[in-house]
Structures are given as structure tokens and as C-alpha cells.
Motif scaffolding. Structure first.
Motif, PDB file in Angstrom:
ATOM      1  N   SER A  95      24.561   3.642 -12.699  1.00  0.00           N
ATOM      2  CA  SER A  95      24.562   3.409 -14.144  1.00  0.00           C
ATOM      3  C   SER A  95      23.106   3.326 -14.602  1.00  0.00           C
ATOM      4  N   ALA A  96      22.869   3.516 -15.874  1.00  0.00           N
ATOM      5  CA  ALA A  96      21.503   3.476 -16.402  1.00  0.00           C
ATOM      6  C   ALA A  96      20.856   2.115 -16.140  1.00  0.00           C
ATOM      7  N   ASP A  97      21.624   1.026 -16.276  1.00  0.00           N
ATOM      8  CA  ASP A  97      21.073  -0.316 -16.021  1.00  0.00           C
ATOM      9  C   ASP A  97      20.717  -0.498 -14.549  1.00  0.00           C
ATOM     10  N   ASP A  98      21.599  -0.016 -13.656  1.00  0.00           N
ATOM     11  CA  ASP A  98      21.299  -0.106 -12.223  1.00  0.00           C
ATOM     12  C   ASP A  98      20.067   0.724 -11.875  1.00  0.00           C
ATOM     13  N   ALA A  99      19.931   1.859 -12.531  1.00  0.00           N
ATOM     14  CA  ALA A  99      18.766   2.712 -12.301  1.00  0.00           C
ATOM     15  C   ALA A  99      17.482   2.001 -12.747  1.00  0.00           C
ATOM     16  N   ARG A 100      17.525   1.332 -13.897  1.00  0.00           N
ATOM     17  CA  ARG A 100      16.356   0.566 -14.355  1.00  0.00           C
ATOM     18  C   ARG A 100      15.975  -0.500 -13.331  1.00  0.00           C
ATOM     19  N   ASP A 101      16.991  -1.212 -12.814  1.00  0.00           N
ATOM     20  CA  ASP A 101      16.735  -2.235 -11.797  1.00  0.00           C
ATOM     21  C   ASP A 101      16.129  -1.616 -10.541  1.00  0.00           C
ATOM     22  N   PHE A 102      16.652  -0.469 -10.129  1.00  0.00           N
ATOM     23  CA  PHE A 102      16.141   0.237  -8.950  1.00  0.00           C
ATOM     24  C   PHE A 102      14.666   0.583  -9.141  1.00  0.00           C
ATOM     25  N   PHE A 103      14.335   1.169 -10.298  1.00  0.00           N
ATOM     26  CA  PHE A 103      12.952   1.559 -10.563  1.00  0.00           C
ATOM     27  C   PHE A 103      12.045   0.336 -10.656  1.00  0.00           C
ATOM     28  N   LYS A 104      12.541  -0.736 -11.241  1.00  0.00           N
ATOM     29  CA  LYS A 104      11.743  -1.962 -11.339  1.00  0.00           C
ATOM     30  C   LYS A 104      11.436  -2.505  -9.944  1.00  0.00           C
ATOM     31  N   ARG A 105      12.426  -2.506  -9.055  1.00  0.00           N
ATOM     32  CA  ARG A 105      12.218  -2.980  -7.675  1.00  0.00           C
ATOM     33  C   ARG A 105      11.181  -2.111  -6.960  1.00  0.00           C
ATOM     34  N   LYS A 106      11.288  -0.805  -7.141  1.00  0.00           N
ATOM     35  CA  LYS A 106      10.336   0.104  -6.494  1.00  0.00           C
ATOM     36  C   LYS A 106       8.916  -0.103  -7.034  1.00  0.00           C
ATOM     37  N   ILE A 107       8.802  -0.263  -8.334  1.00  0.00           N
ATOM     38  CA  ILE A 107       7.487  -0.490  -8.954  1.00  0.00           C
ATOM     39  C   ILE A 107       6.892  -1.796  -8.451  1.00  0.00           C
ATOM     40  N   ASP A 108       7.701  -2.857  -8.397  1.00  0.00           N
ATOM     41  CA  ASP A 108       7.227  -4.154  -7.898  1.00  0.00           C
ATOM     42  C   ASP A 108       6.800  -4.059  -6.433  1.00  0.00           C
ATOM     43  N   PHE A 109       7.597  -3.344  -5.621  1.00  0.00           N
ATOM     44  CA  PHE A 109       7.277  -3.183  -4.206  1.00  0.00           C
ATOM     45  C   PHE A 109       5.937  -2.471  -4.042  1.00  0.00           C
ATOM     46  N   LEU A 110       5.739  -1.390  -4.783  1.00  0.00           N
ATOM     47  CA  LEU A 110       4.483  -0.645  -4.681  1.00  0.00           C
ATOM     48  C   LEU A 110       3.299  -1.474  -5.155  1.00  0.00           C
ATOM     49  N   THR A 111       3.505  -2.273  -6.189  1.00  0.00           N
ATOM     50  CA  THR A 111       2.441  -3.157  -6.671  1.00  0.00           C
ATOM     51  C   THR A 111       2.039  -4.146  -5.578  1.00  0.00           C
ATOM     52  N   LYS A 112       3.028  -4.731  -4.909  1.00  0.00           N
ATOM     53  CA  LYS A 112       2.741  -5.681  -3.822  1.00  0.00           C
ATOM     54  C   LYS A 112       2.007  -5.001  -2.678  1.00  0.00           C
ATOM     55  N   GLN A 113       2.385  -3.771  -2.346  1.00  0.00           N
ATOM     56  CA  GLN A 113       1.707  -3.045  -1.270  1.00  0.00           C
ATOM     57  C   GLN A 113       0.248  -2.783  -1.632  1.00  0.00           C
ATOM     58  N   MET A 114       0.002  -2.413  -2.886  1.00  0.00           N
ATOM     59  CA  MET A 114      -1.382  -2.181  -3.316  1.00  0.00           C
ATOM     60  C   MET A 114      -2.180  -3.487  -3.283  1.00  0.00           C
ATOM     61  N   GLU A 115      -1.530  -4.589  -3.652  1.00  0.00           N
ATOM     62  CA  GLU A 115      -2.205  -5.888  -3.627  1.00  0.00           C
ATOM     63  C   GLU A 115      -2.527  -6.315  -2.200  1.00  0.00           C
ATOM     64  N   LYS A 116      -1.724  -5.871  -1.223  1.00  0.00           N
ATOM     65  CA  LYS A 116      -2.006  -6.182   0.184  1.00  0.00           C
ATOM     66  C   LYS A 116      -3.178  -5.357   0.704  1.00  0.00           C
ATOM     67  N   ILE A 117      -3.282  -4.120   0.261  1.00  0.00           N
ATOM     68  CA  ILE A 117      -4.324  -3.222   0.756  1.00  0.00           C
ATOM     69  C   ILE A 117      -5.675  -3.535   0.125  1.00  0.00           C
ATOM     70  N   GLN A 118      -5.669  -3.954  -1.136  1.00  0.00           N
ATOM     71  CA  GLN A 118      -6.919  -4.163  -1.879  1.00  0.00           C
ATOM     72  C   GLN A 118      -7.900  -5.112  -1.174  1.00  0.00           C
ATOM     73  N   PRO A 119      -7.458  -6.287  -0.684  1.00  0.00           N
ATOM     74  CA  PRO A 119      -8.415  -7.167   0.009  1.00  0.00           C
ATOM     75  C   PRO A 119      -9.010  -6.523   1.263  1.00  0.00           C
ATOM     76  N   ALA A 120      -8.204  -5.774   2.003  1.00  0.00           N
ATOM     77  CA  ALA A 120      -8.706  -5.096   3.198  1.00  0.00           C
ATOM     78  C   ALA A 120      -9.761  -4.065   2.812  1.00  0.00           C
ATOM     79  N   LEU A 121      -9.518  -3.356   1.717  1.00  0.00           N
ATOM     80  CA  LEU A 121     -10.480  -2.373   1.236  1.00  0.00           C
ATOM     81  C   LEU A 121     -11.791  -3.052   0.834  1.00  0.00           C
TER      82      LEU A 121
END
Length: 155
Positions: A95-121
Motif C-alpha cells: 500500500s502507499a502508506d506501507d511504501a512510505r514506511d519502507f522508504f523512511k526505514r531505508k532512509i533512516d538506515f542509510l543515515t545511520k550508516q553514514m553517521e557511523k562512517i563519518q567519525p572513521a573518515l
């Protein structure tokens, strides 16, 4: 077991090797962050596209992308359900709402991964700067030593 050696105690050739290794690590981490940002941008764009799906647009003509440069005409027939590419050629109907939730989870996950890499960089970049400073000091010492030896041989 490996033992830490202060950079100031390393000879110049080893410092050059260390700098080269740190350059590669900085490049790899920077590239990783850039790739994560590209993927994150695609998820943000996909999430934004869901906002166009509303009852007033149902039945309208549109162009459906088959590849990045080839489109075919189509009609928007169902604004309640969408197909989502979940990777490796698999699609899921949501459903469109489930898709929004899916994309939000993916965006949040990628943000966290970038935040983990940034200090190492930042750490690798700081280490590289420290090695460059030590190399510069050693080169200045060698230059001064060579000039002093040249002056004593002329005298």
C-alpha cells in the motif's frame, strides 16, 4: 602482536607508505559515503513520488520507465497500491502508506550508516594530516642537515 610506533620514529620511506595507505582508506571511506548518499537520494525521491499518488490523479496518462532512457505510455489505474523494488530484481506490492514506511526505514538506515562512517573518515583524515606534518618536519631536518654538511665540507 603489533605494537604502536610513534610516527616521528618512523623513517621517511615508511611514512610515505603509511601516507599512501591512509590516502587509500580516506578515498574508500569518502567513496562509501558518496555511494550511500546516492542511494539515500533515490529513496527520498521515491518517497516524494508517493505524494503524487492521490485520487485526483487516478486514470491520468503517464510515462512508465522501462530503462533509464526508455519510457512507454501508461495510465495510473490504482493509487492505493504500488510496486517497490526491494533489490536484486525483486518487487513487492505494498500500500502507499506501507511504501512510505519502507522508504523512511531505508532512509533512516542509510543515515545511520553514514553517521557511523563519518567519525572513521575524520580520524583517518586527521592521521593522514599528522603523518604529512611529520614527513614535512623530517624533510626540513634532512635539508638542514644536508646544508650544514655542505657548509662544513666547503670550509
Amino acid at each position: 602482536m603489533a605494537q604502536a610506533v610513534p610516527a616521528g620514529e618512523l623513517p621517511l620511506p615508511q611514512l610515505e607508505l603509511l601516507k599512501g595507505q591512509l590516502d587509500q582508506e580516506v578515498e574508500f571511506l569518502s567513496s562509501s559515503i558518496a555511494q550511500l548518499k546516492v542511494v539515500q537520494t533515490k529513496y527520498v525521491e521515491a518517497k516524494d513520488c508517493l505524494n503524487v499518488l492521490n485520487k485526483s490523479n487516478e486514470g491520468k496518462d503517464l510515462l512508465v520507465p522501462l530503462t533509464s532512457s526508455m519510457y512507454v505510455p501508461g495510465k495510473l489505474s490504482d493509487v492505493e497500491r504500488v510496486l517497490i523494488d526491494i533489490g536484486t530484481g525483486y518487487y513487492v506490492e505494498k500500500s502507499a502508506d506501507d511504501a512510505r514506511d519502507f522508504f523512511k526505514r531505508k532512509i533512516d538506515f542509510l543515515t545511520k550508516q553514514m553517521e557511523k562512517i563519518q567519525p572513521a573518515l575524520q580520524e583517518k583524515h586527521a592521521m593522514k594530516q599528522a603523518v604529512v606534518e611529520v614527513m614535512s618536519q623530517k624533510i626540513q631536518q634532512l635539508t638542514a642537515l644536508g646544508a650544514a654538511q655542505g657548509a662544513t665540507t666547503k670550509a
